[in-house]
Design an enzyme around this catalytic site. Structure first.
Site, PDB file in Angstrom:
ATOM      1  N   ARG A 162     -63.030 -42.956  63.537  1.00 32.28           N
ATOM      2  CA  ARG A 162     -63.342 -41.148  62.761  1.00 32.28           C
ATOM      3  C   ARG A 162     -62.141 -41.012  63.948  1.00 32.28           C
ATOM      4  O   ARG A 162     -61.660 -40.026  63.703  1.00 32.28           O
ATOM      5  CB  ARG A 162     -63.822 -40.599  63.266  1.00 32.28           C
ATOM      6  CG  ARG A 162     -65.331 -40.637  62.827  1.00 32.28           C
ATOM      7  CD  ARG A 162     -65.220 -40.662  61.209  1.00 32.28           C
ATOM      8  NE  ARG A 162     -66.319 -40.585  60.167  1.00 32.28           N
ATOM      9  CZ  ARG A 162     -66.730 -41.064  59.424  1.00 32.28           C
ATOM     10  NH1 ARG A 162     -66.517 -41.765  60.270  1.00 32.28           N
ATOM     11  NH2 ARG A 162     -67.906 -41.000  59.682  1.00 32.28           N
ATOM     12  N   SER A 236     -70.327 -34.218  59.227  1.00 32.13           N
ATOM     13  CA  SER A 236     -70.402 -34.620  60.164  1.00 32.13           C
ATOM     14  C   SER A 236     -69.696 -33.896  61.088  1.00 32.13           C
ATOM     15  O   SER A 236     -69.023 -33.433  60.810  1.00 32.13           O
ATOM     16  CB  SER A 236     -70.985 -36.109  60.624  1.00 32.13           C
ATOM     17  OG  SER A 236     -71.468 -36.985  59.966  1.00 32.13           O
ATOM     18  N   GLU A 332     -66.387 -33.637  65.393  1.00 28.29           N
ATOM     19  CA  GLU A 332     -65.327 -34.058  64.545  1.00 28.29           C
ATOM     20  C   GLU A 332     -64.622 -33.388  63.835  1.00 28.29           C
ATOM     21  O   GLU A 332     -63.259 -33.784  63.127  1.00 28.29           O
ATOM     22  CB  GLU A 332     -66.200 -35.256  63.767  1.00 28.29           C
ATOM     23  CG  GLU A 332     -65.573 -36.186  63.034  1.00 28.29           C
ATOM     24  CD  GLU A 332     -66.110 -36.255  61.422  1.00 28.29           C
ATOM     25  OE1 GLU A 332     -65.410 -36.206  60.882  1.00 28.29           O
ATOM     26  OE2 GLU A 332     -67.218 -36.592  61.372  1.00 28.29           O
TER      27      GLU A 332
HETATM   28  N1  EPU Z   1     -80.474 -39.042  62.715  1.00 30.71           N
HETATM   29  C1  EPU Z   1     -82.016 -38.397  63.077  1.00 30.71           C
HETATM   30  N2  EPU Z   1     -81.992 -37.441  62.720  1.00 30.71           N
HETATM   31  C2  EPU Z   1     -80.587 -35.999  61.487  1.00 30.71           C
HETATM   32  C3  EPU Z   1     -80.090 -37.351  61.222  1.00 30.71           C
HETATM   33  C4  EPU Z   1     -80.342 -38.447  61.551  1.00 30.71           C
HETATM   34  O1  EPU Z   1     -82.698 -38.718  63.204  1.00 30.71           O
HETATM   35  O2  EPU Z   1     -81.426 -34.803  61.610  1.00 30.71           O
HETATM   36  C5  EPU Z   1     -81.094 -40.931  62.300  1.00 30.71           C
HETATM   37  C6  EPU Z   1     -81.190 -40.898  62.008  1.00 30.71           C
HETATM   38  O3  EPU Z   1     -83.025 -41.668  60.983  1.00 30.71           O
HETATM   39  C7  EPU Z   1     -80.422 -42.672  61.889  1.00 30.71           C
HETATM   40  C8  EPU Z   1     -79.484 -42.751  62.293  1.00 30.71           C
HETATM   41  O4  EPU Z   1     -79.926 -41.136  63.504  1.00 30.71           O
HETATM   42  O5  EPU Z   1     -81.645 -43.782  62.332  1.00 30.71           O
HETATM   43  C9  EPU Z   1     -78.011 -42.183  61.609  1.00 30.71           C
HETATM   44  O6  EPU Z   1     -77.933 -41.662  60.796  1.00 30.71           O
HETATM   45  P1  EPU Z   1     -77.430 -41.375  59.292  1.00 30.71           P
HETATM   46  O7  EPU Z   1     -78.017 -42.918  58.885  1.00 30.71           O
HETATM   47  O8  EPU Z   1     -77.408 -40.528  58.298  1.00 30.71           O
HETATM   48  O9  EPU Z   1     -75.839 -41.706  59.674  1.00 30.71           O
HETATM   49  P2  EPU Z   1     -75.417 -40.939  60.657  1.00 30.71           P
HETATM   50  O10 EPU Z   1     -74.817 -41.758  61.997  1.00 30.71           O
HETATM   51  O11 EPU Z   1     -76.279 -39.844  61.452  1.00 30.71           O
HETATM   52  C10 EPU Z   1     -72.734 -41.098  59.680  1.00 30.71           C
HETATM   53  C11 EPU Z   1     -71.400 -41.355  59.007  1.00 30.71           C
HETATM   54  C12 EPU Z   1     -71.301 -39.693  58.131  1.00 30.71           C
HETATM   55  C13 EPU Z   1     -72.231 -41.123  57.402  1.00 30.71           C
HETATM   56  C14 EPU Z   1     -73.346 -41.790  57.435  1.00 30.71           C
HETATM   57  C15 EPU Z   1     -73.822 -43.608  56.302  1.00 30.71           C
HETATM   58  C16 EPU Z   1     -70.387 -40.167  61.228  1.00 30.71           C
HETATM   59  C17 EPU Z   1     -70.274 -38.727  62.197  1.00 30.71           C
HETATM   60  N3  EPU Z   1     -71.111 -39.942  60.459  1.00 30.71           N
HETATM   61  O12 EPU Z   1     -73.759 -39.729  59.423  1.00 30.71           O
HETATM   62  O13 EPU Z   1     -70.548 -39.380  57.702  1.00 30.71           O
HETATM   63  O14 EPU Z   1     -72.028 -40.618  56.344  1.00 30.71           O
HETATM   64  O15 EPU Z   1     -73.053 -42.263  58.884  1.00 30.71           O
HETATM   65  O16 EPU Z   1     -72.622 -44.211  56.854  1.00 30.71           O
HETATM   66  O17 EPU Z   1     -70.149 -41.295  61.790  1.00 30.71           O
HETATM   67  C18 EPU Z   1     -69.167 -37.517  58.280  1.00 30.71           C
HETATM   68  O18 EPU Z   1     -67.620 -38.025  58.687  1.00 30.71           O
HETATM   69  O19 EPU Z   1     -68.766 -36.528  57.682  1.00 30.71           O
HETATM   70  C19 EPU Z   1     -70.002 -38.492  57.332  1.00 30.71           C
HETATM   71  C20 EPU Z   1     -71.063 -37.545  57.003  1.00 30.71           C
END
Ligand code: EPU
Length: 336
Positions: A162, A236, A332
């Site tokens: 990012r 995010s 972010e």
């Molecule tokens: N999780 C929770 N609670 C929550 C949210 C997530 O326990 O409220 C857990 C999920 O169960 C999972 C882990 O956290 O085990 C990761 O969650 P998720 O797959 O939703 O991805 P993320 O790491 O929260 C990142 C990116 C997103 C992108 C997704 C999918 C960042 C800051 N965010 O989110 O990007 O869509 O992966 O690849 O890296 C964005 O940047 O605006 C964005 C939406």
């Protein structure tokens, strides 16, 4: 001739839907217009793409410049791949759909990310196992100081999680006029991210096309993330923190299921959404804004919230994650 608008609301230009005024506002679609607009330059300067990664916390007392550089140009084509030079003002998802429909592979996992093409290298957008740095060959940028055009190679962009040179050492120095992508004509499907596989399985798809992957990603995003045209948000709000193995192990001692992902340098990425949820914030609503109930990493404006209120909420979240886990979350979203 460009038209400089005075005292206009930026509400339609930011996906958080924050209603603040800009002293001056102008849309530019080529280098001549950019130069002309900057002759009116009233410091400070705010460059807007799709407005999908900013939180406006106060009236903007300067010139707001909206990037409207358009066009998709074929630079080079072989049997294996195609290089496309794309205007910074093109809408990202429309460009993804253009590629999917033409069977140009590489960005289908990045379907439905809000924002414009010009902003994609800035924060190296990423989702579902792909980052835009994987397909960018060059970024064309115009110096805001002397209007010279500079082409940054992929390496010169200094991409990271990012981040890029446009958010660090060259912050505020350049206007991104176009981005060149190298896409594959013989697709390599990337379904390494678990959720894509399960979505494809549910659909009974065994050998997915890039259109199948794009459709799966769209469905996953729609089920987890709020649609900015209905609920104001910037995706995010925080980055996922990268911590040492010792810190990760300490957390796992108490929380065996804490999601964590090893990084190439031996550090561990923890899920900010999970950390925030553990602190009790998920789904919390304060008047007309709060933390999204399906993804705690996303802050939302249900209508009429101020940027300051959302910023203060983010500070409270940072404090409580610090207290419980000794991890300092970084925002972010760009705070203006
Ligand atoms: N999780 C929770 N609670 C929550 C949210 C997530 O326990 O409220 C857990 C999920 O169960 C999972 C882990 O956290 O085990 C990761 O969650 P998720 O797959 O939703 O991805 P993320 O790491 O929260 C990142 C990116 C997103 C992108 C997704 C999918 C960042 C800051 N965010 O989110 O990007 O869509 O992966 O690849 O890296 C964005 O940047 O605006 C964005 C939406």
């Amino acid at each position: 001739m460009v038209t400089i608008l005075q005292n206009i609301s930026l509400k339609p230009y930011n996906t958080f839907g924050i209603d603040v005024q800009a002293n001056q506002f102008v849309e530019v679609s080529n280098q001549i217009e950019l130069k002309e607009a900057l002759a009116y330059n009233q410091e400070p300067l705010l460059i807007l793409g799709g407005g999908s990664n900013i939180l406006l916390t106060k009236k903007f007392e300067g010139l707001t410049l909206k990037n409207n550089f358009k066009g998709i140009q074929v630079i080079k084509e072989t049997d294996e791949d195609i290089s496309l030079k794309v205007g910074g003002g093109e809408v990202w998802h429309e460009f993804v759909l253009y590629c999917v429909n033409n069977n140009f592979a590489g960005i289908e996992n990045l379907s439905l990310i809000p924002g414009n093409v010009g902003a994609s290298p800035m924060q190296n957008i990423g989702a579902y196992g792909v980052e835009v740095k994987d397909v960018i060959t060059e970024v064309e940028a115009i110096s805001l100081k002397d209007f010279s055009v500079r082409n940054f190679t992929n390496q010169e962009c200094d991409f990271g999680y990012r981040t890029s040179i446009f958010k660090t050492t060259e912050k505020g120095n350049y206007f991104i006029s176009s981005v060149t992508f190298r896409l594959k004509k013989q697709p390599t499907i990337n379904t390494s991210y678990g959720a894509i596989n399960s979505e494809l399985e549910n659909r009974g798809i065994k050998t997915p096309t890039i259109k199948d992957v794009s459709d799966a990603v769209i469905a996953i995003r729609q089920s987890k993330l709020p649609d900015p045209s209905k609920i104001g948000n910037s995706g995010s709000f925080f980055k996922n923190p990268i911590v040492s193995e010792a810190k990760k192990n300490k957390i796992l001692e108490k929380y065996i299921d804490a999601p964590n992902y090893i990084q190439p340098n031996g550090m561990f990425k923890m899920a900010a959404g999970w950390l925030i949820e553990q602190c009790g914030w998920k789904g919390k609503t304060l008047a007309n804004y709060g933390v999204y109930d399906k993804q705690a990493l996303v802050l939302v404006n249900y209508g009429g919230a101020t940027g300051k209120e959302i910023f203060d909420l983010s500070s409270d979240i940072i404090k409580s994650v610090e207290k419980k886990f000794k991890i300092t979350l970084e925002r972010e979203v760009n705070i203006i």
